[in-house]
Motif scaffolding. Sequence first.
Motif, PDB file in Angstrom:
ATOM      1  N   SER A 172     -30.260 -25.095 -11.465  1.00 24.00           N
ATOM      2  CA  SER A 172     -30.164 -24.772  -9.934  1.00 24.00           C
ATOM      3  C   SER A 172     -30.290 -23.057  -9.953  1.00 24.00           C
ATOM      4  O   SER A 172     -30.141 -22.424 -11.274  1.00 24.00           O
ATOM      5  N   TYR A 173     -30.330 -22.368  -9.095  1.00 27.03           N
ATOM      6  CA  TYR A 173     -30.476 -20.980  -8.750  1.00 27.03           C
ATOM      7  C   TYR A 173     -29.481 -20.328  -8.040  1.00 27.03           C
ATOM      8  O   TYR A 173     -29.231 -20.886  -6.966  1.00 27.03           O
ATOM      9  N   VAL A 174     -29.312 -19.036  -8.360  1.00 28.00           N
ATOM     10  CA  VAL A 174     -28.278 -18.285  -7.490  1.00 28.00           C
ATOM     11  C   VAL A 174     -28.987 -16.965  -7.073  1.00 28.00           C
ATOM     12  O   VAL A 174     -29.422 -16.301  -7.989  1.00 28.00           O
ATOM     13  N   LEU A 175     -28.650 -16.460  -5.898  1.00 28.30           N
ATOM     14  CA  LEU A 175     -29.065 -15.218  -5.370  1.00 28.30           C
ATOM     15  C   LEU A 175     -27.441 -14.566  -5.031  1.00 28.30           C
ATOM     16  O   LEU A 175     -26.900 -15.163  -4.580  1.00 28.30           O
ATOM     17  N   ALA A 176     -27.471 -13.102  -5.284  1.00 25.76           N
ATOM     18  CA  ALA A 176     -26.455 -12.415  -4.987  1.00 25.76           C
ATOM     19  C   ALA A 176     -27.071 -11.589  -4.032  1.00 25.76           C
ATOM     20  O   ALA A 176     -27.959 -10.585  -4.151  1.00 25.76           O
ATOM     21  N   ALA A 177     -26.956 -11.459  -2.503  1.00 29.66           N
ATOM     22  CA  ALA A 177     -27.724 -11.005  -1.395  1.00 29.66           C
ATOM     23  C   ALA A 177     -26.573 -10.140  -0.611  1.00 29.66           C
ATOM     24  O   ALA A 177     -25.615 -10.517  -0.336  1.00 29.66           O
ATOM     25  N   ARG A 178     -27.099  -9.030  -0.313  1.00 31.04           N
ATOM     26  CA  ARG A 178     -26.386  -8.103   0.334  1.00 31.04           C
ATOM     27  C   ARG A 178     -26.761  -8.369   1.966  1.00 31.04           C
ATOM     28  O   ARG A 178     -28.019  -8.057   2.315  1.00 31.04           O
ATOM     29  N   LEU A 179     -25.936  -8.562   2.577  1.00 32.86           N
ATOM     30  CA  LEU A 179     -26.237  -8.995   4.244  1.00 32.86           C
ATOM     31  C   LEU A 179     -26.283  -7.513   5.052  1.00 32.86           C
ATOM     32  O   LEU A 179     -25.414  -6.692   4.980  1.00 32.86           O
TER      33      LEU A 179
ATOM     34  N   ILE B 180     -31.000 -10.455   5.638  1.00 34.93           N
ATOM     35  CA  ILE B 180     -30.494 -10.002   4.206  1.00 34.93           C
ATOM     36  C   ILE B 180     -30.989  -8.794   4.123  1.00 34.93           C
ATOM     37  O   ILE B 180     -32.362  -8.512   4.436  1.00 34.93           O
ATOM     38  N   GLU B 181     -30.350  -7.951   3.687  1.00 36.86           N
ATOM     39  CA  GLU B 181     -30.622  -6.359   3.430  1.00 36.86           C
ATOM     40  C   GLU B 181     -31.635  -6.147   2.020  1.00 36.86           C
ATOM     41  O   GLU B 181     -32.659  -5.767   1.910  1.00 36.86           O
ATOM     42  N   THR B 182     -30.841  -6.705   0.998  1.00 34.46           N
ATOM     43  CA  THR B 182     -31.484  -6.604  -0.312  1.00 34.46           C
ATOM     44  C   THR B 182     -31.149  -7.821  -1.404  1.00 34.46           C
ATOM     45  O   THR B 182     -29.982  -8.480  -0.911  1.00 34.46           O
ATOM     46  N   ILE B 183     -31.525  -8.174  -2.318  1.00 40.28           N
ATOM     47  CA  ILE B 183     -31.280  -9.340  -3.104  1.00 40.28           C
ATOM     48  C   ILE B 183     -30.924  -8.310  -4.407  1.00 40.28           C
ATOM     49  O   ILE B 183     -31.647  -7.674  -5.027  1.00 40.28           O
TER      50      ILE B 183
END
Length: 555
Positions: free
Chosen positions: A297-304, A365-368
């Motif tokens: 599985s896959y994970v993103l750390a995203a800045r909102l 989402i602002e950035t990944i």
Amino acid sequence: MTLDPPSDGSHPDGDRGDPGNRSGPDDRGGPAGAAVMTDGGRPSGRHESLWTATSERTDYGPLDGDIRVDAAVVGGGIAGIATAFELVERGRTVAVVERDRILDWTTGRTTAKVTSLHGLVYDHLIDHFGVERARQYADANQAAVERVADTVDRLDIDCQFGRAPAYTYVESASDRGGVRAEVDAARRFGLPASFVESTELPYEVAGAVRFDDQAYFHPRKYLLALAERVADHDKHADGSGEGGIYEETVVTAVDDGDPCRLGTDRGEVVADDVVLATHFPVSDHALYFSRLSPKRSYVLAARLSGETPDGMYYDPSEPYFSVRPHAESESLVLIGGQNHRTGHADSTTDRYRELERRARERFDIETIEYRWATQDYTSIDSVPFVGPAAPQLDAVYVATGFGGWGMTNGVAAGVVLADLITGRSNPWADVYDPTRFEFGASKSDLVSHNKHAMGHFFDGHVRGRPDLDLSGLSPGEATVADERDDPVAVYRDDDGAVHAVSAVCPHMGCLVAWNDGERSWDCPCHGSRFDIDGNVLDTPAVDGLDSVDLGVSDR
């Protein structure tokens, strides 16, 4: 601490993109991603786990000769470190033996929810395991939440520990009945469960199970503190003492006896008891390959840009969708999903893209910032295997099959195993017993898992493959083809160099498949993974893929 990737794309700790110091990129690091996802380009975000990027790296030395300890723990993830910690707390000398670096694998890539809410599990457990063993599972995992909290407080561990409600939600009204049944089942065991129809998510849900007062943390910072206590136990002022942590040491044999003996590539470990906490048992005496299904599985750390949810959320539909806040950054969330059986994705790069697409549909989402992949094994009846590794083994134990819920099950496993090894009665051991066989709970997954494995084995060896022709293989591309009638796995790296290895997995002979997202060779039968030069990344394979000399570097 900063959560922003360096502007030059380098790792904040230097050249640590590949912690195993292997020659090719893999999912423990690899090349840094572009800032914005582009069609056909690399997915967004730095290709590294947030947890490894924001914690100290370990540098424990390898085993150097033969040693004698009370217990040997093979594997340095949460189950291994938790077990070792529990044993040293009880005065035992322990040696932790790890192939690479501790906490770099599944434990270092989790979303790190510390919760007893595991999807919709309790109604399933009552139906297939009975009320008493379902209660054991509930008690074990809720106790694990509090055990982590107590340990953080007792040892004053700075690991971003925080409390939050956890939710399992559904979006279709037709699934609401299953949620209500789960709430009823959880309440039978005194779990802090309630049914809700609204959440703080920026999209509607049909219903959700809510567990209050659950938790999250930085898994590496928590476990590194425990590992330090394990490493220091049985050490004298001059640094002598045989217990401790031994990295970059490969276990080659497990001999059950009185005492047990571990063969390694750097010496022998003699111990009264051995725990195999290697994700997949390195010594398979009980046919675990037929009872464990590998998944990625896959994970993103995203800045909102907008508000960040305070709670932890999980949608159990396939593929699942997971959201949790980050403790030290109000705008950062971890978003997980796009699970699939290992080796069965046409393009793992596309899985990153699809997860980002779905995340952007639901959040502003602002950035990944980071992206990473993880692998876990799920038991065929959805409960981990923790306890004696096989009926014929007297002093070898196993901990595996956590199915994505290892933060609490791994802590509970440490308690169960420490109790069994030190002769104490454990109230949870029965539900985790590796020798169990719950036919009603496992029959469909047992058939499906082994059908997949056998199908890929025969398909790989019967289906025709093209003869090897490197002229059409561009940088970054890979293929499985025939070279002098033998299947060979070939990858051309970004500099044009060709890496060729046997395509036959040494575990049980299946042919590997290319993983473009992590640039690895993955076995679709039982989940073994290898880097571009054939080195083992994930068991059950113990030996790597044989190198193949094509005679030329390009053709």
